[in-house]
Design an enzyme around this catalytic site. Structure first.
Site, mmCIF file in Angstrom:
data_model
loop_
_atom_site.group_PDB
_atom_site.id
_atom_site.type_symbol
_atom_site.label_atom_id
_atom_site.label_comp_id
_atom_site.label_asym_id
_atom_site.label_seq_id
_atom_site.Cartn_x
_atom_site.Cartn_y
_atom_site.Cartn_z
ATOM 1 N N LEU A 95 91.795 77.110 64.047
ATOM 2 C CA LEU A 95 90.390 77.502 64.144
ATOM 3 C C LEU A 95 90.051 78.346 65.366
ATOM 4 O O LEU A 95 88.882 78.669 65.581
ATOM 5 C CB LEU A 95 89.457 76.281 64.056
ATOM 6 C CG LEU A 95 89.706 75.351 62.859
ATOM 7 C CD1 LEU A 95 88.776 74.152 62.914
ATOM 8 C CD2 LEU A 95 89.573 76.096 61.549
ATOM 9 N N CYS A 96 91.039 78.720 66.184
ATOM 10 C CA CYS A 96 90.776 79.652 67.287
ATOM 11 C C CYS A 96 90.710 81.068 66.733
ATOM 12 O O CYS A 96 91.496 81.438 65.859
ATOM 13 C CB CYS A 96 91.884 79.588 68.342
ATOM 14 S SG CYS A 96 91.723 78.245 69.499
ATOM 15 N N HIS A 97 89.775 81.837 67.258
ATOM 16 C CA HIS A 97 89.649 83.239 66.853
ATOM 17 C C HIS A 97 90.700 84.097 67.557
ATOM 18 O O HIS A 97 90.975 83.866 68.739
ATOM 19 C CB HIS A 97 88.264 83.775 67.231
ATOM 20 C CG HIS A 97 87.143 83.140 66.472
ATOM 21 N ND1 HIS A 97 86.590 81.937 66.845
ATOM 22 C CD2 HIS A 97 86.474 83.543 65.365
ATOM 23 C CE1 HIS A 97 85.619 81.623 65.998
ATOM 24 N NE2 HIS A 97 85.531 82.575 65.091
ATOM 25 N N MET A 144 90.695 78.288 75.622
ATOM 26 C CA MET A 144 91.936 77.870 74.965
ATOM 27 C C MET A 144 93.098 78.772 75.353
ATOM 28 O O MET A 144 94.240 78.313 75.485
ATOM 29 C CB MET A 144 91.762 77.818 73.447
ATOM 30 C CG MET A 144 90.803 76.729 72.983
ATOM 31 S SD MET A 144 91.125 75.097 73.699
ATOM 32 C CE MET A 144 92.780 74.783 73.148
ATOM 33 N N GLU A 145 92.821 80.061 75.544
ATOM 34 C CA GLU A 145 93.879 80.983 75.946
ATOM 35 C C GLU A 145 94.393 80.650 77.342
ATOM 36 O O GLU A 145 95.607 80.658 77.589
ATOM 37 C CB GLU A 145 93.377 82.427 75.862
ATOM 38 C CG GLU A 145 93.241 82.948 74.442
ATOM 39 C CD GLU A 145 92.075 82.352 73.633
ATOM 40 O OE1 GLU A 145 92.055 82.532 72.402
ATOM 41 O OE2 GLU A 145 91.174 81.703 74.214
ATOM 42 N N ASP A 167 111.782 73.541 80.594
ATOM 43 C CA ASP A 167 112.927 73.947 79.782
ATOM 44 C C ASP A 167 114.018 74.582 80.635
ATOM 45 O O ASP A 167 115.195 74.287 80.465
ATOM 46 C CB ASP A 167 112.490 74.928 78.693
ATOM 47 C CG ASP A 167 113.682 75.411 77.879
ATOM 48 O OD1 ASP A 167 114.387 74.570 77.299
ATOM 49 O OD2 ASP A 167 113.913 76.644 77.844
#
Length: 163
Positions: free
Chosen positions: A75-77, A113-114, A128
């Site tokens: 649902l992120c644009h 969110m980014e 990692d």
């Protein structure tokens, strides 16, 4: 009471329609950290990790992740990001590395969110690349530090506190 914007009246997931929102400059800053053994930090800072340049790879991974956030988070644009920066600083008091990610856009929706995705993936990349010498590393403190722009206004987290 505030409602979740990604849920419709029927409770189903729904992508928010941002079509009528004004375009504004929006910036978000997120942070996280990777705590490790002092020897692991020294190996990374001395450039002696078997997989190569840990800090450089983590910066690039964070930037790439910010650009792919809409593919990772439902649902992120998709956004036309104008700036993504990932800074990684050693912190001997952890001991470990502190990651700060900035995302900026001129658009109709925010970039929190980014920024959060960039910080998270940079931390995961550090893990990692150094796990061969330290599987006990801890990723923590992923949070939004600050955001500006948009209808909801500005936000600044309290130093050292969640929320």
């Amino acid at each position: 009471m505030a409602r979740l914007t990604h849920l419709g009246a029927d409770g189903k997931a729904d992508m928010v329609d941002v079509g009528t929102k004004a375009e504004t400059e929006r910036t978000a800053i997120a942070e996280g950290s990777v705590t490790m053994q002092p020897e692991t930090l020294r190996i990374i800072l001395d450039g002696n990790a078997k997989k190569g340049d840990v800090l450089g790879a983590a910066r690039i991974a964070g930037i790439m992740a910010a650009k792919k956030t809409h593919d990772l988070i439902p649902l992120c644009h998709p956004l036309l990001l104008t700036k993504v920066a990932v800074d990684i600083e050693p912190d001997e008091t952890l001991p470990g590395l502190r990651v700060t990610a900035l995302a900026r856009v001129t658009g109709k929706t925010g970039v929190e969110m980014e920024a959060l995705t960039a910080a998270s993936v940079a931390c995961l990349t550090i893990y990692d690349m150094a796990k061969a010498v330290d599987r006990g590393m801890v990723i923590s403190g992923i949070r939004l530090v600050e955001k500006t722009g948009g209808k909801s206004g500005d936000y600044k987290a309290k130093p050292g506190a969640a929320g």
